[in-house]
Write a protein that holds these residues in place. Structure first.
Motif, PDB file in Angstrom:
ATOM      1  N   GLY A 136      54.690 -55.019  55.692  1.00 45.48           N
ATOM      2  CA  GLY A 136      55.468 -54.658  54.525  1.00 45.48           C
ATOM      3  C   GLY A 136      54.647 -54.322  53.297  1.00 45.48           C
ATOM      4  O   GLY A 136      55.147 -54.435  52.168  1.00 45.48           O
ATOM      5  N   ARG A 137      53.393 -53.898  53.484  1.00 43.79           N
ATOM      6  CA  ARG A 137      52.516 -53.619  52.349  1.00 43.79           C
ATOM      7  C   ARG A 137      52.001 -52.182  52.396  1.00 43.79           C
ATOM      8  O   ARG A 137      51.912 -51.572  53.451  1.00 43.79           O
ATOM      9  CB  ARG A 137      51.345 -54.606  52.321  1.00 43.79           C
ATOM     10  N   CYS A 138      51.665 -51.678  51.223  1.00 40.56           N
ATOM     11  CA  CYS A 138      51.162 -50.311  51.084  1.00 40.56           C
ATOM     12  C   CYS A 138      49.829 -50.157  51.789  1.00 40.56           C
ATOM     13  O   CYS A 138      48.973 -51.050  51.740  1.00 40.56           O
ATOM     14  CB  CYS A 138      51.038 -49.957  49.603  1.00 40.56           C
ATOM     15  N   GLY A 139      49.632 -49.017  52.449  1.00 38.03           N
ATOM     16  CA  GLY A 139      48.386 -48.776  53.161  1.00 38.03           C
ATOM     17  C   GLY A 139      47.203 -48.519  52.266  1.00 38.03           C
ATOM     18  O   GLY A 139      46.061 -48.536  52.737  1.00 38.03           O
ATOM     19  N   THR A 140      47.422 -48.300  50.954  1.00 43.17           N
ATOM     20  CA  THR A 140      46.314 -48.047  50.030  1.00 43.17           C
ATOM     21  C   THR A 140      46.021 -49.250  49.144  1.00 43.17           C
ATOM     22  O   THR A 140      44.913 -49.789  49.167  1.00 43.17           O
ATOM     23  CB  THR A 140      46.620 -46.830  49.136  1.00 43.17           C
ATOM     24  N   CYS A 141      47.007 -49.684  48.377  1.00 45.18           N
ATOM     25  CA  CYS A 141      46.772 -50.761  47.401  1.00 45.18           C
ATOM     26  C   CYS A 141      47.109 -52.133  47.950  1.00 45.18           C
ATOM     27  O   CYS A 141      46.688 -53.144  47.355  1.00 45.18           O
ATOM     28  CB  CYS A 141      47.576 -50.497  46.130  1.00 45.18           C
ATOM     29  N   GLY A 142      47.857 -52.225  49.045  1.00 45.78           N
ATOM     30  CA  GLY A 142      48.175 -53.521  49.616  1.00 45.78           C
ATOM     31  C   GLY A 142      49.338 -54.230  48.953  1.00 45.78           C
ATOM     32  O   GLY A 142      49.666 -55.361  49.331  1.00 45.78           O
ATOM     33  N   GLU A 143      49.972 -53.591  47.978  1.00 48.73           N
ATOM     34  CA  GLU A 143      51.116 -54.217  47.316  1.00 48.73           C
ATOM     35  C   GLU A 143      52.343 -54.135  48.211  1.00 48.73           C
ATOM     36  O   GLU A 143      52.457 -53.250  49.057  1.00 48.73           O
ATOM     37  CB  GLU A 143      51.388 -53.532  45.974  1.00 48.73           C
ATOM     38  N   PRO A 144      53.305 -55.074  48.035  1.00 49.85           N
ATOM     39  CA  PRO A 144      54.519 -55.053  48.877  1.00 49.85           C
ATOM     40  C   PRO A 144      55.299 -53.748  48.710  1.00 49.85           C
ATOM     41  O   PRO A 144      55.483 -53.251  47.598  1.00 49.85           O
ATOM     42  CB  PRO A 144      55.321 -56.257  48.364  1.00 49.85           C
ATOM     43  N   LEU A 145      55.748 -53.189  49.812  1.00 53.01           N
ATOM     44  CA  LEU A 145      56.563 -51.980  49.789  1.00 53.01           C
ATOM     45  C   LEU A 145      58.022 -52.347  49.527  1.00 53.01           C
ATOM     46  O   LEU A 145      58.480 -53.427  49.935  1.00 53.01           O
ATOM     47  CB  LEU A 145      56.454 -51.241  51.119  1.00 53.01           C
ATOM     48  N   PRO A 146      58.766 -51.483  48.856  1.00 49.01           N
ATOM     49  CA  PRO A 146      60.181 -51.771  48.615  1.00 49.01           C
ATOM     50  C   PRO A 146      60.954 -51.816  49.928  1.00 49.01           C
ATOM     51  O   PRO A 146      60.665 -51.077  50.867  1.00 49.01           O
ATOM     52  CB  PRO A 146      60.628 -50.608  47.727  1.00 49.01           C
ATOM     53  N   GLN A 147      61.944 -52.682  49.990  1.00 44.36           N
ATOM     54  CA  GLN A 147      62.757 -52.851  51.185  1.00 44.36           C
ATOM     55  C   GLN A 147      64.169 -52.339  50.924  1.00 44.36           C
ATOM     56  O   GLN A 147      64.563 -52.125  49.786  1.00 44.36           O
ATOM     57  CB  GLN A 147      62.794 -54.319  51.604  1.00 44.36           C
ATOM     58  N   GLY A 148      64.897 -52.143  51.991  1.00 48.18           N
ATOM     59  CA  GLY A 148      66.259 -51.662  51.868  1.00 48.18           C
ATOM     60  C   GLY A 148      66.441 -50.289  52.481  1.00 48.18           C
ATOM     61  O   GLY A 148      65.467 -49.563  52.760  1.00 48.18           O
ATOM     62  N   MET A 149      67.666 -49.898  52.668  1.00 46.54           N
ATOM     63  CA  MET A 149      67.970 -48.624  53.319  1.00 46.54           C
ATOM     64  C   MET A 149      67.506 -47.437  52.489  1.00 46.54           C
ATOM     65  O   MET A 149      67.052 -46.423  53.023  1.00 46.54           O
ATOM     66  CB  MET A 149      69.483 -48.521  53.576  1.00 46.54           C
ATOM     67  N   PHE A 150      67.622 -47.538  51.165  1.00 47.69           N
ATOM     68  CA  PHE A 150      67.278 -46.416  50.293  1.00 47.69           C
ATOM     69  C   PHE A 150      65.943 -46.633  49.577  1.00 47.69           C
ATOM     70  O   PHE A 150      65.689 -46.046  48.531  1.00 47.69           O
ATOM     71  CB  PHE A 150      68.390 -46.210  49.253  1.00 47.69           C
ATOM     72  N   ALA A 151      65.096 -47.483  50.137  1.00 49.50           N
ATOM     73  CA  ALA A 151      63.794 -47.750  49.528  1.00 49.50           C
ATOM     74  C   ALA A 151      62.886 -46.536  49.659  1.00 49.50           C
ATOM     75  O   ALA A 151      62.938 -45.795  50.655  1.00 49.50           O
ATOM     76  CB  ALA A 151      63.145 -48.964  50.175  1.00 49.50           C
ATOM     77  N   THR A 152      62.051 -46.315  48.666  1.00 52.63           N
ATOM     78  CA  THR A 152      61.128 -45.177  48.656  1.00 52.63           C
ATOM     79  C   THR A 152      59.798 -45.599  49.278  1.00 52.63           C
ATOM     80  O   THR A 152      59.019 -46.342  48.679  1.00 52.63           O
ATOM     81  CB  THR A 152      60.901 -44.681  47.220  1.00 52.63           C
ATOM     82  N   ARG A 153      59.562 -45.110  50.485  1.00 54.93           N
ATOM     83  CA  ARG A 153      58.303 -45.380  51.196  1.00 54.93           C
ATOM     84  C   ARG A 153      57.834 -44.072  51.814  1.00 54.93           C
ATOM     85  O   ARG A 153      58.545 -43.459  52.603  1.00 54.93           O
ATOM     86  CB  ARG A 153      58.506 -46.451  52.276  1.00 54.93           C
ATOM     87  N   PHE A 154      56.622 -43.654  51.452  1.00 54.94           N
ATOM     88  CA  PHE A 154      56.117 -42.347  51.853  1.00 54.94           C
ATOM     89  C   PHE A 154      55.193 -42.482  53.060  1.00 54.94           C
ATOM     90  O   PHE A 154      54.359 -43.400  53.123  1.00 54.94           O
ATOM     91  CB  PHE A 154      55.373 -41.684  50.698  1.00 54.94           C
ATOM     92  N   TYR A 155      55.318 -41.531  53.987  1.00 55.15           N
ATOM     93  CA  TYR A 155      54.452 -41.502  55.172  1.00 55.15           C
ATOM     94  C   TYR A 155      53.344 -40.480  54.958  1.00 55.15           C
ATOM     95  O   TYR A 155      53.598 -39.320  54.625  1.00 55.15           O
ATOM     96  CB  TYR A 155      55.251 -41.138  56.420  1.00 55.15           C
ATOM     97  N   CYS A 156      52.091 -40.916  55.168  1.00 56.87           N
ATOM     98  CA  CYS A 156      50.922 -40.051  55.030  1.00 56.87           C
ATOM     99  C   CYS A 156      50.531 -39.530  56.413  1.00 56.87           C
ATOM    100  O   CYS A 156      50.261 -40.319  57.330  1.00 56.87           O
ATOM    101  CB  CYS A 156      49.757 -40.816  54.394  1.00 56.87           C
ATOM    102  N   TYR A 157      50.486 -38.222  56.562  1.00 59.18           N
ATOM    103  CA  TYR A 157      50.146 -37.603  57.849  1.00 59.18           C
ATOM    104  C   TYR A 157      48.655 -37.711  58.157  1.00 59.18           C
ATOM    105  O   TYR A 157      48.253 -37.436  59.286  1.00 59.18           O
ATOM    106  CB  TYR A 157      50.570 -36.137  57.864  1.00 59.18           C
ATOM    107  N   TYR A 158      47.857 -38.085  57.168  1.00 59.78           N
ATOM    108  CA  TYR A 158      46.416 -38.226  57.412  1.00 59.78           C
ATOM    109  C   TYR A 158      46.077 -39.637  57.887  1.00 59.78           C
ATOM    110  O   TYR A 158      45.400 -39.807  58.896  1.00 59.78           O
ATOM    111  CB  TYR A 158      45.636 -37.897  56.149  1.00 59.78           C
ATOM    112  N   THR A 159      46.542 -40.655  57.169  1.00 59.18           N
ATOM    113  CA  THR A 159      46.241 -42.037  57.550  1.00 59.18           C
ATOM    114  C   THR A 159      47.201 -42.572  58.595  1.00 59.18           C
ATOM    115  O   THR A 159      46.882 -43.540  59.282  1.00 59.18           O
ATOM    116  CB  THR A 159      46.285 -42.950  56.306  1.00 59.18           C
ATOM    117  N   GLY A 160      48.409 -41.963  58.702  1.00 58.80           N
ATOM    118  CA  GLY A 160      49.398 -42.473  59.639  1.00 58.80           C
ATOM    119  C   GLY A 160      50.016 -43.770  59.181  1.00 58.80           C
ATOM    120  O   GLY A 160      50.459 -44.571  60.021  1.00 58.80           O
ATOM    121  N   GLN A 161      50.074 -44.000  57.870  1.00 60.69           N
ATOM    122  CA  GLN A 161      50.599 -45.239  57.315  1.00 60.69           C
ATOM    123  C   GLN A 161      51.604 -44.955  56.211  1.00 60.69           C
ATOM    124  O   GLN A 161      51.706 -43.830  55.703  1.00 60.69           O
ATOM    125  CB  GLN A 161      49.457 -46.101  56.772  1.00 60.69           C
ATOM    126  N   LEU A 162      52.320 -46.015  55.827  1.00 59.26           N
ATOM    127  CA  LEU A 162      53.270 -45.942  54.732  1.00 59.26           C
ATOM    128  C   LEU A 162      52.568 -46.305  53.429  1.00 59.26           C
ATOM    129  O   LEU A 162      51.678 -47.164  53.402  1.00 59.26           O
ATOM    130  CB  LEU A 162      54.437 -46.906  54.970  1.00 59.26           C
TER     131      LEU A 162
END
Length: 309
Positions: free
Chosen positions: A106-132
């Motif tokens: 549940g953490r960001c692939g760059t900064c390690g901070e918790p990612l937002p949760q929920g159906m409408f949460a904003t989480r971006f997928y990076c095609y280079y790293t393959g992570q959120l």
């Protein structure tokens, strides 16, 4: 012997001086005559250093907890996470965002901070790293060509990437860091243009010995523009299959192969036409027929190199 003993005695009498030279962070103090005081009453500098080390350890443990799901290519430091990234040449495995969210704890692939949760949460997928990644580490507008997709699928479409990958790909775009023959040798058979450039680079490498000794060397090399690495010196083990991402893009979907062919023909004409006596004098006479017309190793249609010589 007397001088050596005196030096040794001086070191034994002033151990703090030796420590000061090594650590160089202890302030000048009075000599301690009673060794037991070092254990019972540590100096203020030693105590401060111990407190500082303990604080650093606590900070490292806290940072490790926050960056538990940091990407494999990120260099974790006590005060800054995700400060380094490497060239990824394999396409990340396709996974759902739910699976990635669990894998990253549940953490960001760059900064390690918790990612937002929920159906409408904003989480971006990076095609280079393959992570959120979180909204602060990735923007929808940042799109770049992915090297792995170019190598394995000839896919030249820009795709969303995180800010760290965006900056890295921009810095590496013109750098010849992709060895096609090692990463995907089938790409040469998939693209006639790339196969043609490979042959041209072979000819350019054989012209290297002529160009480096020519009086017009600077002018001849300038014809290659910002790509002097295309003319690699012909040596055993020389790698002529190193390309930049820009090279692959302009070869697969551009006219770079035509431009390289024009430069190769111009260099060949300079060497063969006889106007430059230095280059022309390096030609060879055929030992089989004895024709007086010089032949050159880069003339693949006219010459064959003996594999034993």
């Amino acid at each position: 012997m007397h001088n050596a003993s005196a030096s040794a005695a001086a070191v034994v009498k002033s151990p703090l001086n030796a420590v000061t030279l090594i650590g160089d962070y202890f302030p000048p103090t009075e000599p301690i005559t009673n060794p037991e005081l070092l254990q019972k009453q540590p100096s203020a500098a030693t105590a401060a250093h111990a407190d500082h080390s303990q604080q650093q350890q606590q900070q490292q443990q806290q940072q490790l907890k926050r960056t538990k799901a940091a990407p494999w290519h990120a260099v974790q430091e006590p005060e800054k996470a995700g400060t380094a990234i490497s060239m990824i040449v394999d396409i990340p495995m396709s996974r759902s965002k739910t699976t990635l969210f669990k894998m990253q704890d549940g953490r960001c692939g760059t900064c390690g901070e918790p990612l937002p949760q929920g159906m409408f949460a904003t989480r971006f997928y990076c095609y280079y790293t393959g992570q959120l990644h979180c909204k602060g580490c990735m923007r929808r507008s940042d799109k770049r060509i992915i090297p792995a997709r170019v190598l394995h699928k000839r896919d030249l479409d820009p795709r969303p990437v995180c800010k760290m990958a965006c900056n890295y790909l921009d810095a590496m775009y013109r750098m010849p860091s992709l060895c096609v023959s090692l990463l995907n040798p089938k790409l040469f058979s998939m693209s006639k243009r790339l196969s043609h450039v490979r042959l041209l680079r072979r000819q350019l490498s054989l012209m290297h010995a002529f160009v480096v000794t020519c009086h017009h060397r600077d002018r001849l090399v300038s014809w290659l523009g910002s790509r002097p690495y295309l003319m690699t010196k012909e040596t055993r083990g020389a790698n002529r299959d190193m390309y930049s991402l820009r090279d692959l893009v302009e070869i697969l979907d551009g006219d770079l192969s035509t431009r390289i062919a024009n430069v190769t023909n111009a260099l060949a004409k300079h060497i063969v036409d006889g106007k430059c006596t230095i280059c022309y004098s390096k030609g060879h006479i055929c030992e089989y027929c004895g024709d007086s017309t010089p032949i050159f190793p880069f003339q693949f249609k006219l010459t064959v190199a003996c594999p034993r010589c």
